[in-house]
Design a protein around this motif. Structure first.
Motif, PDB file in Angstrom:
ATOM      1  N   ASN A  28       1.706  29.562 -36.623  1.00 15.89           N
ATOM      2  CA  ASN A  28       1.535  30.994 -36.890  1.00 15.89           C
ATOM      3  C   ASN A  28       2.840  31.778 -36.701  1.00 15.89           C
ATOM      4  OD1 ASN A  28      -1.341  31.387 -37.518  1.00 15.89           O
ATOM      5  ND2 ASN A  28      -1.664  30.541 -35.465  1.00 15.89           N
ATOM      6  N   LEU A  29       3.912  31.084 -36.385  1.00 13.62           N
ATOM      7  CA  LEU A  29       5.175  31.755 -36.085  1.00 13.62           C
ATOM      8  C   LEU A  29       5.768  32.380 -37.351  1.00 13.62           C
ATOM      9  CD1 LEU A  29       6.883  32.127 -33.507  1.00 13.62           C
ATOM     10  CD2 LEU A  29       8.311  30.228 -34.289  1.00 13.62           C
ATOM     11  N   ASN A  30       6.139  33.672 -37.257  1.00  9.45           N
ATOM     12  CA  ASN A  30       6.784  34.392 -38.350  1.00  9.45           C
ATOM     13  C   ASN A  30       8.285  34.573 -38.127  1.00  9.45           C
ATOM     14  OD1 ASN A  30       3.930  36.535 -38.771  1.00  9.45           O
ATOM     15  ND2 ASN A  30       4.504  34.776 -40.010  1.00  9.45           N
ATOM     16  N   GLU A  31       8.681  34.801 -36.861  1.00 11.15           N
ATOM     17  CA  GLU A  31      10.082  35.098 -36.565  1.00 11.15           C
ATOM     18  C   GLU A  31      10.552  34.275 -35.370  1.00 11.15           C
ATOM     19  OE1 GLU A  31      10.624  39.275 -36.021  1.00 11.15           O
ATOM     20  OE2 GLU A  31       9.798  39.818 -37.974  1.00 11.15           O
ATOM     21  N   LEU A  32      11.730  33.658 -35.536  1.00 13.62           N
ATOM     22  CA  LEU A  32      12.335  32.860 -34.468  1.00 13.62           C
ATOM     23  C   LEU A  32      13.750  33.365 -34.230  1.00 13.62           C
ATOM     24  CD1 LEU A  32      12.341  30.413 -32.520  1.00 13.62           C
ATOM     25  CD2 LEU A  32      13.163  29.024 -34.448  1.00 13.62           C
ATOM     26  N   LEU A  33      13.999  33.891 -33.040  1.00 17.53           N
ATOM     27  CA  LEU A  33      15.312  34.420 -32.687  1.00 17.53           C
ATOM     28  C   LEU A  33      15.768  33.790 -31.377  1.00 17.53           C
ATOM     29  CD1 LEU A  33      13.262  36.983 -33.627  1.00 17.53           C
ATOM     30  CD2 LEU A  33      15.474  38.103 -33.795  1.00 17.53           C
ATOM     31  N   ILE A  34      16.889  33.082 -31.420  1.00 15.20           N
ATOM     32  CA  ILE A  34      17.409  32.409 -30.232  1.00 15.20           C
ATOM     33  C   ILE A  34      18.893  32.704 -30.110  1.00 15.20           C
ATOM     34  CG2 ILE A  34      17.838  30.200 -29.103  1.00 15.20           C
ATOM     35  CD1 ILE A  34      15.341  29.107 -30.431  1.00 15.20           C
ATOM     36  N   ILE A  35      19.292  33.188 -28.951  1.00 15.61           N
ATOM     37  CA  ILE A  35      20.702  33.440 -28.646  1.00 15.61           C
ATOM     38  C   ILE A  35      21.042  32.666 -27.385  1.00 15.61           C
ATOM     39  CG2 ILE A  35      22.449  35.171 -28.091  1.00 15.61           C
ATOM     40  CD1 ILE A  35      20.733  37.241 -29.497  1.00 15.61           C
ATOM     41  N   SER A  36      22.075  31.832 -27.476  1.00 10.44           N
ATOM     42  CA  SER A  36      22.434  30.984 -26.339  1.00 10.44           C
ATOM     43  C   SER A  36      23.946  30.889 -26.228  1.00 10.44           C
ATOM     44  CB  SER A  36      21.839  29.586 -26.507  1.00 10.44           C
ATOM     45  OG  SER A  36      22.267  28.730 -25.459  1.00 10.44           O
ATOM     46  N   SER A  37      24.425  30.757 -25.010  1.00 13.17           N
ATOM     47  CA  SER A  37      25.870  30.610 -24.811  1.00 13.17           C
ATOM     48  C   SER A  37      26.354  29.243 -25.281  1.00 13.17           C
ATOM     49  CB  SER A  37      26.223  30.809 -23.333  1.00 13.17           C
ATOM     50  OG  SER A  37      25.553  29.850 -22.526  1.00 13.17           O
ATOM     51  N   GLY A  38      25.471  28.258 -25.318  1.00  9.24           N
ATOM     52  CA  GLY A  38      25.834  26.920 -25.784  1.00  9.24           C
ATOM     53  C   GLY A  38      25.397  26.700 -27.211  1.00  9.24           C
ATOM     54  N   SER A  39      25.460  25.459 -27.647  1.00  3.59           N
ATOM     55  CA  SER A  39      25.050  25.115 -29.008  1.00  3.59           C
ATOM     56  C   SER A  39      23.532  25.161 -29.142  1.00  3.59           C
ATOM     57  CB  SER A  39      25.566  23.717 -29.380  1.00  3.59           C
ATOM     58  OG  SER A  39      26.977  23.691 -29.422  1.00  3.59           O
ATOM     59  N   ILE A  40      23.081  25.329 -30.387  1.00  6.56           N
ATOM     60  CA  ILE A  40      21.652  25.399 -30.684  1.00  6.56           C
ATOM     61  C   ILE A  40      21.323  24.359 -31.751  1.00  6.56           C
ATOM     62  CG2 ILE A  40      19.778  26.823 -31.594  1.00  6.56           C
ATOM     63  CD1 ILE A  40      21.332  29.277 -30.619  1.00  6.56           C
ATOM     64  N   GLN A  41      20.348  23.515 -31.461  1.00  3.72           N
ATOM     65  CA  GLN A  41      19.913  22.511 -32.430  1.00  3.72           C
ATOM     66  C   GLN A  41      18.413  22.636 -32.642  1.00  3.72           C
ATOM     67  OE1 GLN A  41      21.101  18.496 -31.602  1.00  3.72           O
ATOM     68  NE2 GLN A  41      20.089  17.659 -33.410  1.00  3.72           N
ATOM     69  N   LEU A  42      18.026  22.939 -33.879  1.00  4.41           N
ATOM     70  CA  LEU A  42      16.605  23.034 -34.188  1.00  4.41           C
ATOM     71  C   LEU A  42      16.027  21.645 -34.407  1.00  4.41           C
ATOM     72  CD1 LEU A  42      16.364  26.064 -36.668  1.00  4.41           C
ATOM     73  CD2 LEU A  42      15.980  26.037 -34.194  1.00  4.41           C
ATOM     74  N   PRO A  43      14.782  21.422 -34.007  1.00  3.50           N
ATOM     75  CA  PRO A  43      14.153  20.101 -34.209  1.00  3.50           C
ATOM     76  C   PRO A  43      13.771  19.901 -35.670  1.00  3.50           C
ATOM     77  CG  PRO A  43      12.569  21.634 -33.268  1.00  3.50           C
ATOM     78  CD  PRO A  43      13.891  22.351 -33.285  1.00  3.50           C
ATOM     79  N   THR A  44      13.611  18.657 -36.047  1.00  2.00           N
ATOM     80  CA  THR A  44      13.233  18.335 -37.430  1.00  2.00           C
ATOM     81  C   THR A  44      11.858  18.891 -37.788  1.00  2.00           C
ATOM     82  OG1 THR A  44      12.350  16.212 -36.703  1.00  2.00           O
ATOM     83  CG2 THR A  44      14.635  16.244 -37.465  1.00  2.00           C
ATOM     84  N   THR A  45      11.038  19.103 -36.767  1.00  2.09           N
ATOM     85  CA  THR A  45       9.675  19.598 -37.006  1.00  2.09           C
ATOM     86  C   THR A  45       9.658  21.063 -37.443  1.00  2.09           C
ATOM     87  OG1 THR A  45       9.492  20.109 -34.643  1.00  2.09           O
ATOM     88  CG2 THR A  45       8.632  17.978 -35.385  1.00  2.09           C
ATOM     89  N   ILE A  46      10.809  21.687 -37.529  1.00  2.46           N
ATOM     90  CA  ILE A  46      10.876  23.083 -37.959  1.00  2.46           C
ATOM     91  C   ILE A  46      10.235  23.243 -39.336  1.00  2.46           C
ATOM     92  CG2 ILE A  46      13.134  22.881 -39.071  1.00  2.46           C
ATOM     93  CD1 ILE A  46      12.091  25.838 -36.880  1.00  2.46           C
ATOM     94  N   GLN A  47      10.240  22.157 -40.114  1.00  2.00           N
ATOM     95  CA  GLN A  47       9.694  22.208 -41.477  1.00  2.00           C
ATOM     96  C   GLN A  47       8.199  22.506 -41.504  1.00  2.00           C
ATOM     97  OE1 GLN A  47       9.695  18.467 -43.580  1.00  2.00           O
ATOM     98  NE2 GLN A  47       9.283  17.288 -41.720  1.00  2.00           N
ATOM     99  N   ASN A  48       7.530  22.318 -40.363  1.00  2.00           N
ATOM    100  CA  ASN A  48       6.081  22.537 -40.318  1.00  2.00           C
ATOM    101  C   ASN A  48       5.706  24.017 -40.244  1.00  2.00           C
ATOM    102  OD1 ASN A  48       5.791  19.740 -40.260  1.00  2.00           O
ATOM    103  ND2 ASN A  48       5.755  19.663 -38.016  1.00  2.00           N
ATOM    104  N   LEU A  49       6.688  24.877 -39.986  1.00  2.00           N
ATOM    105  CA  LEU A  49       6.403  26.299 -39.766  1.00  2.00           C
ATOM    106  C   LEU A  49       6.355  27.033 -41.108  1.00  2.00           C
ATOM    107  CD1 LEU A  49       8.647  26.898 -36.623  1.00  2.00           C
ATOM    108  CD2 LEU A  49       6.273  26.103 -36.760  1.00  2.00           C
ATOM    109  N   ASN A  50       5.269  26.844 -41.817  1.00  2.00           N
ATOM    110  CA  ASN A  50       5.147  27.386 -43.171  1.00  2.00           C
ATOM    111  C   ASN A  50       5.045  28.904 -43.220  1.00  2.00           C
ATOM    112  OD1 ASN A  50       5.293  24.872 -44.419  1.00  2.00           O
ATOM    113  ND2 ASN A  50       3.093  24.517 -44.184  1.00  2.00           N
ATOM    114  N   ASN A  51       4.744  29.531 -42.094  1.00  2.00           N
ATOM    115  CA  ASN A  51       4.661  30.993 -42.062  1.00  2.00           C
ATOM    116  C   ASN A  51       5.951  31.645 -41.577  1.00  2.00           C
ATOM    117  OD1 ASN A  51       1.906  31.521 -42.926  1.00  2.00           O
ATOM    118  ND2 ASN A  51       1.294  30.453 -41.048  1.00  2.00           N
TER     119      ASN A  51
END
Length: 470
Positions: A147-170
């Protein structure tokens, strides 16, 4: 019993009845008050989420250094108070009267650690904003938040999204900012079906995922800031529905690909190069984007001339260039609105020689809407014309071989050159032709005091010079 001071008779029974009734009413009101208070209190505390969601939040608190968050950020967290009172947590009520967490905003510099796998137990999350700390990892279970519509992440280090991100159709918005690191997007990222906004910022970002081309039907806004991409991503040119593009750069990129012209739906275009290495020397570059309403070119090596005459939707233009000298802004609409906020030329070098506009008279006098414009004029001399073509060939002449003096002048302008043939014209600053020039001595005694444009056609080329009549 009879009162000595009146004829009224008051019975003891009546007094007792009044007292009884008063006491009865008071007790009933007290009971009613307790009932109402209990209902309100129970309703307040019943506005809570399922235990699984509460425990998921507690897990986030424990995993991400919650004990050291600022007082405002951890208000009511990990307490018996309803989750709806916890700082940065919003809930909603479903059709069955059950409350669920739908928004999570954790903004604190003391955020540290990994996002726990139990985040999957917040299935109704609509928006996640976690930022300003150090986030070590993002679990695959993020892909369960369908059900996620918006994803906002701010980090001092590196950010790696998981492969499962493709499941977030919304999912329709992703904003990732690694203030000192990199951003790594999996190839499955391109499978997102409804993503329309992508915002990336990372000083170590050096590549752009090729799978982004799969977003060509949905992506309308792209921002790539603070990066070191070595080659301008060709994938961007495939995003045919793109309307908003911002590219802020601090690497060694030198050129903008020609197939950028595919982005005909662009309305906002901003390219900022802090190293001043990117070059855009095509004078008609902006003509490919007829829907542009905003242009921002800062630190870009431009040609000496830009043609904006085809951009009839323009309202804001900022071209801070060291090389730009002439701008054709006669687009038929720039005198119709007061909403313009425009700036041309480098603030220090003051290199703009001519800007053609729809209403040169109003522009020259600073009448609205031109009073909102900032132009860094060459020699601090304002020069709005209906046609600036006379200025486009000045680079073809060797100025040391030709002198125009005196300037300012009272009556006679003298021209000293190697060639014998000279002809040209004198124009007013609004482009009106005034007189022909056919000799090396030009009598302007008949002209009023003011500024005029002298255009000379010599054997060495064309020279345009501003002269001041005293």
């Amino acid at each position: 019993m009879k009162n000595k001071n009146s004829d009224i008779t008051v019975s003891n029974n009546s007094n007792q009845n009044l007292l009884y009734n008063f006491t009865k009413i008071f007790k009933m009101k007290r009971i009613l008050f307790l009932i109402i208070f209990t209902i309100i209190s129970n309703n307040f505390y019943s506005q809570d989420v399922p235990t699984s969601e509460r425990n998921a939040l507690i897990s986030i608190f424990n995993n991400m250094n919650g004990a050291n968050w600022s007082a405002g950020s951890k208000l009511n967290w990990n307490t018996s108070n309803p989750v709806s009172t916890w700082a940065g947590v919003n809930v909603f009520e479903d059709d069955n009267g059950q409350f669920h967490v739908y928004l999570l905003e954790l903004l604190d510099n003391n955020l540290k650690g990994s996002i726990p796998t139990s985040i999957q137990n917040l299935p109704y999350l609509n928006r996640i904003f976690i930022g300003y700390g150090s986030i070590s990892s993002i679990p695959n279970e993020l892909g369960n938040l369908t059900n996620l519509n918006e994803l906002l992440i701010i980090s001092s280090g590196s950010i790696q999204l998981p492969t499962t991100i493709q499941n977030l159709n919304n999912l329709n918005l992703i904003r990732l900012e690694a203030t000192t690191g990199n951003i790594i997007l999996p190839s499955t990222f391109g499978n997102l079906k409804n993503l329309n906004t992508l915002m990336l910022s990372a000083p170590l970002l050096s590549s752009f995922p090729s799978s982004t081309t799969n977003l060509k039907n949905t992506l309308t806004r792209l921002e790539i800031d603070n990066n070191k991409i070595s080659t301008f991503p060709s994938e961007i040119s495939d995003l045919l529905n793109l309307q908003y593009l911002r590219f802020t750069y601090n690497g060694n990129l030198t050129s903008i690909p020609t197939n950028f012209s595919n982005l005909s739906k662009l309305e906002f275009l901003s390219i900022i190069d802090t190293n001043k290495k990117i070059t855009c020397d095509n004078p008609t570059f902006f003509s490919s984007f007829p829907n542009l309403n905003t242009i921002s070119f800062i630190g870009v090596n431009t040609s000496k001339y830009f043609d904006l005459s085809q951009n009839k939707m323009l309202k804001t233009v900022l071209i801070d260039s060291e090389k730009l000298e002439v701008v054709n802004f006669s687009n038929g609409t720039n005198n119709l609105t007061n909403e313009f906020t425009n700036k041309f030329g480098d603030t220090l070098l003051k290199n703009i020689k001519c800007v053609s506009v729809d209403n040169p008279t109003n522009a020259q006098s600073g009448t609205s809407p031109y009073n909102y414009w900032t132009v860094n004029w060459f020699n601090n001399t304002k020069n709005y014309l209906s046609d600036c073509s006379a200025f486009l060939s000045t680079a073809n002449i060797s100025k040391p071989n030709l002198k125009i003096f005196p300037n300012p002048v009272k009556n006679i302008v003298h021209i000293e050159s190697e060639g014998n043939k000279i002809n040209g014209e004198i124009y007013s600053t609004n482009g009106q032709f005034l007189k022909l020039v056919s000799s090396k001595e030009i009598n302007i005694s008949d002209l009023k005091k003011g500024i005029y444009i002298l255009k000379l056609n010599t054997e060495n080329g064309i020279l345009t010079q501003k002269i001041i009549k005293e």
